[in-house]
Design a protein around this motif. Sequence first.
Motif, PDB file in Angstrom:
ATOM      1  N   GLU A  77       0.795  -1.232   0.000  1.00 28.99           N
ATOM      2  CA  GLU A  77       0.000   0.000   0.000  1.00 28.99           C
ATOM      3  C   GLU A  77       0.828   1.285   0.000  1.00 28.99           C
ATOM      4  N   ASN A  78       1.768   1.462   0.961  1.00 28.38           N
ATOM      5  CA  ASN A  78       2.470   2.738   1.041  1.00 28.38           C
ATOM      6  C   ASN A  78       3.682   2.624   1.946  1.00 28.38           C
ATOM      7  N   VAL A  79       4.667   3.479   1.710  1.00 29.44           N
ATOM      8  CA  VAL A  79       5.860   3.502   2.560  1.00 29.44           C
ATOM      9  C   VAL A  79       5.721   4.525   3.683  1.00 29.44           C
ATOM     10  N   SER A  80       4.712   5.376   3.591  1.00 30.44           N
ATOM     11  CA  SER A  80       4.510   6.418   4.592  1.00 30.44           C
ATOM     12  C   SER A  80       3.738   5.886   5.791  1.00 30.44           C
ATOM     13  N   GLU A  81       4.286   6.045   6.976  1.00 30.17           N
ATOM     14  CA  GLU A  81       3.587   5.616   8.190  1.00 30.17           C
ATOM     15  C   GLU A  81       2.283   6.397   8.370  1.00 30.17           C
ATOM     16  N   GLU A  82       2.308   7.676   8.011  1.00 29.60           N
ATOM     17  CA  GLU A  82       1.103   8.499   8.126  1.00 29.60           C
ATOM     18  C   GLU A  82      -0.005   7.958   7.228  1.00 29.60           C
ATOM     19  N   ASN A  83       0.337   7.638   5.981  1.00 29.76           N
ATOM     20  CA  ASN A  83      -0.676   7.135   5.055  1.00 29.76           C
ATOM     21  C   ASN A  83      -1.184   5.766   5.467  1.00 29.76           C
ATOM     22  N   LEU A  84      -0.289   4.914   5.953  1.00 27.19           N
ATOM     23  CA  LEU A  84      -0.717   3.598   6.432  1.00 27.19           C
ATOM     24  C   LEU A  84      -1.687   3.743   7.602  1.00 27.19           C
ATOM     25  N   ARG A  85      -1.433   4.730   8.435  1.00 25.81           N
ATOM     26  CA  ARG A  85      -2.315   4.979   9.570  1.00 25.81           C
ATOM     27  C   ARG A  85      -3.684   5.461   9.083  1.00 25.81           C
ATOM     28  N   LEU A  86      -3.702   6.343   8.081  1.00 29.10           N
ATOM     29  CA  LEU A  86      -4.966   6.843   7.537  1.00 29.10           C
ATOM     30  C   LEU A  86      -5.787   5.720   6.904  1.00 29.10           C
ATOM     31  N   MET A  87      -5.075   4.766   6.290  1.00 29.32           N
ATOM     32  CA  MET A  87      -5.754   3.645   5.645  1.00 29.32           C
ATOM     33  C   MET A  87      -6.104   2.541   6.637  1.00 29.32           C
TER      34      MET A  87
ATOM     35  N   GLN B 118      -2.893  12.009 -11.920  1.00 27.84           N
ATOM     36  CA  GLN B 118      -2.943  11.178 -13.123  1.00 27.84           C
ATOM     37  C   GLN B 118      -1.607  11.206 -13.855  1.00 27.84           C
ATOM     38  N   PHE B 119      -1.039  12.390 -13.978  1.00 24.24           N
ATOM     39  CA  PHE B 119       0.233  12.537 -14.676  1.00 24.24           C
ATOM     40  C   PHE B 119       1.374  11.870 -13.915  1.00 24.24           C
ATOM     41  N   LEU B 120       1.406  12.025 -12.605  1.00 31.43           N
ATOM     42  CA  LEU B 120       2.508  11.458 -11.822  1.00 31.43           C
ATOM     43  C   LEU B 120       2.492   9.943 -11.850  1.00 31.43           C
ATOM     44  N   ARG B 121       1.309   9.347 -11.819  1.00 34.16           N
ATOM     45  CA  ARG B 121       1.264   7.890 -11.943  1.00 34.16           C
ATOM     46  C   ARG B 121       1.845   7.459 -13.283  1.00 34.16           C
ATOM     47  N   TRP B 122       1.452   8.159 -14.345  1.00 32.12           N
ATOM     48  CA  TRP B 122       1.985   7.861 -15.680  1.00 32.12           C
ATOM     49  C   TRP B 122       3.495   8.084 -15.719  1.00 32.12           C
ATOM     50  N   LYS B 123       3.950   9.193 -15.149  1.00 35.37           N
ATOM     51  CA  LYS B 123       5.370   9.564 -15.183  1.00 35.37           C
ATOM     52  C   LYS B 123       6.249   8.496 -14.542  1.00 35.37           C
ATOM     53  N   TYR B 124       5.838   7.997 -13.360  1.00 38.65           N
ATOM     54  CA  TYR B 124       6.687   7.035 -12.659  1.00 38.65           C
ATOM     55  C   TYR B 124       6.556   5.631 -13.241  1.00 38.65           C
TER      56      TYR B 124
ATOM     57  N   ASN C  87      -2.273  13.982   2.090  1.00 39.60           N
ATOM     58  CA  ASN C  87      -1.135  14.893   2.208  1.00 39.60           C
ATOM     59  C   ASN C  87      -0.009  14.601   1.215  1.00 39.60           C
ATOM     60  N   ASP C  88      -0.303  13.794   0.201  1.00 37.87           N
ATOM     61  CA  ASP C  88       0.736  13.440  -0.768  1.00 37.87           C
ATOM     62  C   ASP C  88       1.204  14.638  -1.582  1.00 37.87           C
ATOM     63  N   LYS C  89       2.529  14.767  -1.670  1.00 38.00           N
ATOM     64  CA  LYS C  89       3.191  15.639  -2.638  1.00 38.00           C
ATOM     65  C   LYS C  89       3.914  14.723  -3.625  1.00 38.00           C
ATOM     66  N   GLU C  90       4.512  15.305  -4.656  1.00 35.67           N
ATOM     67  CA  GLU C  90       5.189  14.463  -5.634  1.00 35.67           C
ATOM     68  C   GLU C  90       6.301  13.648  -4.983  1.00 35.67           C
ATOM     69  N   GLU C  91       7.048  14.249  -4.075  1.00 37.91           N
ATOM     70  CA  GLU C  91       8.147  13.504  -3.454  1.00 37.91           C
ATOM     71  C   GLU C  91       7.656  12.302  -2.641  1.00 37.91           C
ATOM     72  N   ASP C  92       6.444  12.409  -2.082  1.00 35.90           N
ATOM     73  CA  ASP C  92       5.875  11.272  -1.346  1.00 35.90           C
ATOM     74  C   ASP C  92       5.527  10.136  -2.304  1.00 35.90           C
ATOM     75  N   ILE C  93       4.977  10.500  -3.449  1.00 33.26           N
ATOM     76  CA  ILE C  93       4.645   9.498  -4.449  1.00 33.26           C
ATOM     77  C   ILE C  93       5.909   8.845  -4.982  1.00 33.26           C
ATOM     78  N   ALA C  94       6.929   9.653  -5.257  1.00 33.29           N
ATOM     79  CA  ALA C  94       8.197   9.123  -5.771  1.00 33.29           C
ATOM     80  C   ALA C  94       8.821   8.138  -4.791  1.00 33.29           C
ATOM     81  N   ARG C  95       8.703   8.422  -3.497  1.00 31.51           N
ATOM     82  CA  ARG C  95       9.294   7.534  -2.479  1.00 31.51           C
ATOM     83  C   ARG C  95       8.705   6.138  -2.555  1.00 31.51           C
ATOM     84  N   ASN C  96       7.437   6.015  -2.872  1.00 34.06           N
ATOM     85  CA  ASN C  96       6.810   4.698  -2.958  1.00 34.06           C
ATOM     86  C   ASN C  96       7.425   3.869  -4.082  1.00 34.06           C
TER      87      ASN C  96
END
Length: 487
Positions: free
Chosen positions: A303-313, A417-423, A346-355
């Motif tokens: 699901e995610n590398v972010s502890e915050e996001n895992l907590r939200l989910m 949408q673009f960031l998913r495509w980009k990575y 709270n995702d920014k591009e750098e958070d998405i890239a980290r995943n």
Amino acid sequence: MNILLMSMPDCAPHFNAKRWKPPNLAISSIAGNIEGHNVSIADLILRRDLVAETVRELIATYRPDVVGLTAMSFQFATARRIASLIKSLNKNIQIVLGGYHATLMYDEICKSEESDPFDFLIRGEGDLCFHELVEAINGKRSREGVLGVSFRNDGCFVHNAPRPLEDLVKIKIPDRSKRIWKGYRYYGFTLDIVESSRGCVMPCNFCSMDKMYGKTFRRFSIERILADIANAKQHGANFIIFSDDNFTLDIKGFETLCDAIVDAGHNDIRYIIQASSSGIASSNILVEKMARAGFRIVFLGIENVSEENLRLMKKGNIIEKTKLAVKRLHEHNIMIVGGMIIGNPNDKEEDIARNYEFFVDLHIDFFADQILTPYPKTGMREELLNARLVTNEYDYSRYNCFWANVKTNHLGPEDLQFLRWKYNKKYSNYICTTPAFIKNYPLAYYYRHYFRRPFLKVKDKLFGNNLSEMELYKRDMARAEAMNKFF
């Protein structure tokens, strides 16, 4: 009576629709539990290019008295169009809608024009309910007595009492002989679907499974599962997906099943399952047993590398368990499809890239990267609506995890949408190069690495693929938009 059961042709744009052609387990199971009637199964995933023509041909050939349609939320619009087409061909055909969307959204459907072509809705499990409904349509029992059914009466829908969860002992194995067509594929394999359990007790708030089964977990008997596998093999399957929501809720039961598969000689084919990181990490012997039994791919809920996001989910902090689960699976050359959810509040591009970086560092074999989707009736949907982060509230045809239906506090839906495509594009050359993939499919690796990729580079050079990044993105999104345009 003549009964025609149809699944929808819609396929999420993540998948290669030419190579991913799964049968629908639900209607195969319904067919296996109808007695005394002529039943035919039409999986429209096998006729994606000629949907309207195929429906007309089916109605003319099989002359159904009752048509059953099953649809997930993103397939509902197609189901409604098909139902309308059938009514235009013969208004006397009784049309039944079942599946997740009908179960979750029956009240909203029945109060709107969206219900126009439907005569009945089945809410919840349809395995045994459909036969009872057919008997009611045939005049052998009352419609009011069929639990879990909504039916049209004087222009309005009446909702019968909910149906209790079925006793799995009473459900017979699917009747695959009723399938009209062949051609179920997973790349070069003949594919089928089997289930060993139903339900999930995990608290994940992005999932709607508890609206179908409640917070429950029920297992089929080992004998029934083995009989189902044997039947799938008899119909040509050499690759089986277990449809279980979470295969690792009962570790001891899973270990016993692995041993039984080996003892029965069913480890001569390949299996895919969906599992949790916590479940895989909890046993020292499970993965070894899985490898012996023929389990080759695991969809792992990272699901995610972010502890915050895992907590939200409501996933909990599972990062270390994920690392251990990945290590154990790869030690036995079991490939991993890593579930990833981006587009959290709270995702920014750098958070998405980290995943994506995290997945690559772990040598995850395939990305199952999804944009957070506000599925009907989920806790996550309510949270996102309250935070005013849902940008597409009602067009459920886009609720397939590919399209962005939300924004974050920092990124708009088009950004997501673009960031998913980009990575995906950035790591496209990484896919199919992991150690586990090479050990499982060495010929496929060498073909892709030494032939296909050099060929594509030469092709681009010769034919001048000079499109900009944004032009490439728009081209790919246009192709995705066109993927499920059937009417």
